[in-house]
Write an enzyme that holds these catalytic residues in place. Structure first.
Site, mmCIF file in Angstrom:
data_model
loop_
_atom_site.group_PDB
_atom_site.id
_atom_site.type_symbol
_atom_site.label_atom_id
_atom_site.label_comp_id
_atom_site.label_asym_id
_atom_site.label_seq_id
_atom_site.Cartn_x
_atom_site.Cartn_y
_atom_site.Cartn_z
ATOM 1 N N ARG A 1 0.868 -1.192 0.000
ATOM 2 C CA ARG A 1 0.000 0.000 0.000
ATOM 3 C C ARG A 1 0.900 1.236 0.000
ATOM 4 O O ARG A 1 1.229 1.805 1.036
ATOM 5 C CB ARG A 1 -0.905 -0.029 1.230
ATOM 6 C CG ARG A 1 -1.793 1.179 1.392
ATOM 7 C CD ARG A 1 -2.844 1.304 0.318
ATOM 8 N NE ARG A 1 -3.741 0.161 0.296
ATOM 9 C CZ ARG A 1 -4.452 -0.193 -0.801
ATOM 10 N NH1 ARG A 1 -4.356 0.489 -1.931
ATOM 11 N NH2 ARG A 1 -5.247 -1.250 -0.757
ATOM 12 N N GLN B 1 -7.821 -7.969 -8.717
ATOM 13 C CA GLN B 1 -7.717 -6.546 -9.063
ATOM 14 C C GLN B 1 -6.258 -6.191 -9.336
ATOM 15 O O GLN B 1 -5.356 -6.535 -8.580
ATOM 16 C CB GLN B 1 -8.264 -5.751 -7.872
ATOM 17 C CG GLN B 1 -7.774 -4.339 -7.752
ATOM 18 C CD GLN B 1 -8.894 -3.308 -7.748
ATOM 19 O OE1 GLN B 1 -9.965 -3.542 -8.290
ATOM 20 N NE2 GLN B 1 -8.645 -2.165 -7.149
ATOM 21 N N ARG C 1 2.222 -7.176 -9.104
ATOM 22 C CA ARG C 1 2.521 -6.568 -7.801
ATOM 23 C C ARG C 1 2.461 -7.586 -6.664
ATOM 24 O O ARG C 1 2.719 -7.230 -5.521
ATOM 25 C CB ARG C 1 1.563 -5.399 -7.532
ATOM 26 C CG ARG C 1 0.105 -5.809 -7.411
ATOM 27 C CD ARG C 1 -0.792 -4.603 -7.134
ATOM 28 N NE ARG C 1 -2.180 -4.997 -6.878
ATOM 29 C CZ ARG C 1 -3.083 -4.246 -6.276
ATOM 30 N NH1 ARG C 1 -2.765 -3.032 -5.875
ATOM 31 N NH2 ARG C 1 -4.320 -4.674 -6.081
ATOM 32 N N HIS D 1 1.608 2.598 -10.598
ATOM 33 C CA HIS D 1 0.635 3.110 -9.601
ATOM 34 C C HIS D 1 1.349 3.948 -8.537
ATOM 35 O O HIS D 1 1.465 3.543 -7.372
ATOM 36 C CB HIS D 1 -0.063 1.904 -8.974
ATOM 37 C CG HIS D 1 -1.333 2.200 -8.253
ATOM 38 N ND1 HIS D 1 -1.448 3.180 -7.296
ATOM 39 C CD2 HIS D 1 -2.549 1.635 -8.353
ATOM 40 C CE1 HIS D 1 -2.685 3.185 -6.835
ATOM 41 N NE2 HIS D 1 -3.374 2.256 -7.453
ATOM 42 N N ASP E 1 -11.236 9.355 -8.052
ATOM 43 C CA ASP E 1 -10.772 8.151 -8.753
ATOM 44 C C ASP E 1 -11.129 8.336 -10.228
ATOM 45 O O ASP E 1 -12.264 8.104 -10.635
ATOM 46 C CB ASP E 1 -11.448 6.917 -8.146
ATOM 47 C CG ASP E 1 -10.809 5.612 -8.628
ATOM 48 O OD1 ASP E 1 -9.889 5.670 -9.468
ATOM 49 O OD2 ASP E 1 -11.235 4.546 -8.147
ATOM 50 N N GLU F 1 -0.963 8.131 -11.744
ATOM 51 C CA GLU F 1 -0.568 6.816 -12.243
ATOM 52 C C GLU F 1 -0.523 6.826 -13.768
ATOM 53 O O GLU F 1 -1.541 6.982 -14.428
ATOM 54 C CB GLU F 1 -1.578 5.779 -11.747
ATOM 55 C CG GLU F 1 -1.886 5.912 -10.257
ATOM 56 C CD GLU F 1 -3.147 5.157 -9.824
ATOM 57 O OE1 GLU F 1 -3.532 4.187 -10.491
ATOM 58 O OE2 GLU F 1 -3.752 5.564 -8.813
HETATM 59 C C1 BG6 Z 1 -6.504 2.934 -8.484
HETATM 60 C C2 BG6 Z 1 -7.899 2.648 -8.936
HETATM 61 O O1 BG6 Z 1 -5.624 2.820 -9.550
HETATM 62 O O2 BG6 Z 1 -6.138 1.990 -7.490
HETATM 63 C C3 BG6 Z 1 -8.851 2.662 -7.748
HETATM 64 O O3 BG6 Z 1 -8.315 3.608 -9.895
HETATM 65 C C4 BG6 Z 1 -8.370 1.707 -6.677
HETATM 66 O O4 BG6 Z 1 -10.151 2.319 -8.177
HETATM 67 C C5 BG6 Z 1 -6.934 2.045 -6.329
HETATM 68 O O5 BG6 Z 1 -9.204 1.806 -5.548
HETATM 69 C C6 BG6 Z 1 -6.317 1.138 -5.274
HETATM 70 O O6 BG6 Z 1 -6.429 -0.199 -5.636
HETATM 71 P P1 BG6 Z 1 -5.943 -1.329 -4.679
HETATM 72 O O7 BG6 Z 1 -6.285 -2.629 -5.360
HETATM 73 O O8 BG6 Z 1 -4.467 -1.167 -4.510
HETATM 74 O O9 BG6 Z 1 -6.666 -1.137 -3.375
#
Ligand code: BG6
Length: 307
Positions: A75, A96, A101, A176, A220, A282
């Site tokens: 994070r 997701q 990663r 990201h 977002d 990003e």
């Molecule tokens: C961003 C997305 O790139 O990443 C968001 O646009 C998302 O929708 C965010 O909430 C964080 O994603 P994650 O999977 O790391 O919690």
């Protein structure tokens, strides 16, 4: 070649800056420091950049509750999104933001520029080295090389994707980046004026940016600017430029801040008011799928300048 008269490395004088790039690597991370004091640290899990310091400050936000053992994406820092952005399409078993990663990468080595003013760290991941459970989730034979280049005042990250299989595949990719800011409510982003974007809050809606982006709630958005990627996207704080992001072959820019409630709902997001101290800008190729034919190679990159 044997060079008996090769000059010995200069001994550093205590209290003086080192004259050479210093690198260290372990089973879990690689770090490098320039003679100027600029430094970078990359976790092998996800090849995630977890620190980028210019002499005066840390430029990346990393949650104090970030999990660094590879059991969860980090994070903060710069997680790599590949081969899907956001939730995977129906029928896919990928999580997701894909798998890049979530897995351990290999450190391929470092190279320094002449005069040791910059250093490039290379990391690799391929289908052949991917853990079996991930191979069942994405069956395309791929190769990834990720290069992290540290120079005085800037960090470049470049992803090369190659198709090493017999059939074409499609992917999305994104860098990201969690940039560190003092107070998101003082932050504005320039360089995306007139850009069409998809506003994901509260649900995907097509809009067009007018002027600077300012923050007053969960944000977002996926911007697809009509301007060339080499035109900088600038993060300003209190009217002063903090970062310039220049892209290469990455047409889209995601701008994200979770704000109060989303941050509260993320177990690995600490401190809970840390959303005030970050903005994700990003660089990616996510609004469309990139198709890579057998044997073809894609490269996308960003350079972030800290002002
Ligand atoms: C961003 C997305 O790139 O990443 C968001 O646009 C998302 O929708 C965010 O909430 C964080 O994603 P994650 O999977 O790391 O919690």
């Amino acid at each position: 070649m044997d060079r008996p008269n090769r000059p010995a490395a200069l001994a550093s004088t205590p209290g003086q800056p080192e004259s050479q790039v210093q690198t260290t690597s372990s089973d879990t991370r690689v770090s490098a420091t320039l003679p100027t004091g600029d430094s970078v640290e990359v976790l092998l899990y996800g090849a995630t950049v977890t620190s980028w310091k210019t002499p005066a400050r840390e430029n990346l936000f990393v949650s104090s509750a970030a999990i660094l053992d590879g059991s969860k994406p980090v994070r903060g820092g710069i997680p790599l999104v590949f081969p899907v952005f956001g939730p995977a399409p129906a029928g896919s078993k990928l999580p997701q933001h894909g798998f890049a990663r979530n897995v351990k990468w290999e450190f391929l080595g470092k190279s320094t520029s002449e005069g040791e003013s910059s250093v490039k760290l290379d990391f690799g991941l391929s289908w052949a080295t991917l853990p079996e459970d991930w191979r069942t989730k994405w069956e395309h034979k791929f190769g990834l090389v990720y290069s992290v280049t540290l120079a005085p005042g800037s960090l470049s990250t470049a992803l090369v994707v190659s198709n090493e299989g017999d059939e074409a595949f499609e992917f999305q990719s994104l860098l990201h980046t969690y940039l560190s800011v003092d107070d998101i409510q003082n932050v504005q982003i320039a360089g995306l004026d007139n850009s069409p974007y998809i506003d994901k809050v509260p649900s995907a809606t097509a809009k067009t940016q007018s002027g600077l982006i300012a923050f007053s709630g969960e944000t977002d958005r996926v911007y697809s600017p009509p301007t060339p990627p080499s035109d900088p996207v600038t993060v300003q704080e209190g009217g002063k430029t903090r970062f310039r992001v220049v892209r290469d072959n990455l047409p889209d820019v995601v701008v994200w801040n979770p704000w109060v409630e989303k941050a509260a709902g993320m177990g690995d997001f600490e401190p809970k008011d840390g959303w005030k101290n970050m903005v994700c800008v990003e660089a990616g190729s996510v609004s469309a799928w990139t198709k890579l034919e057998k044997g073809d190679v894609f490269e996308g990159a960003q350079t972030i300048y800290a002002e």
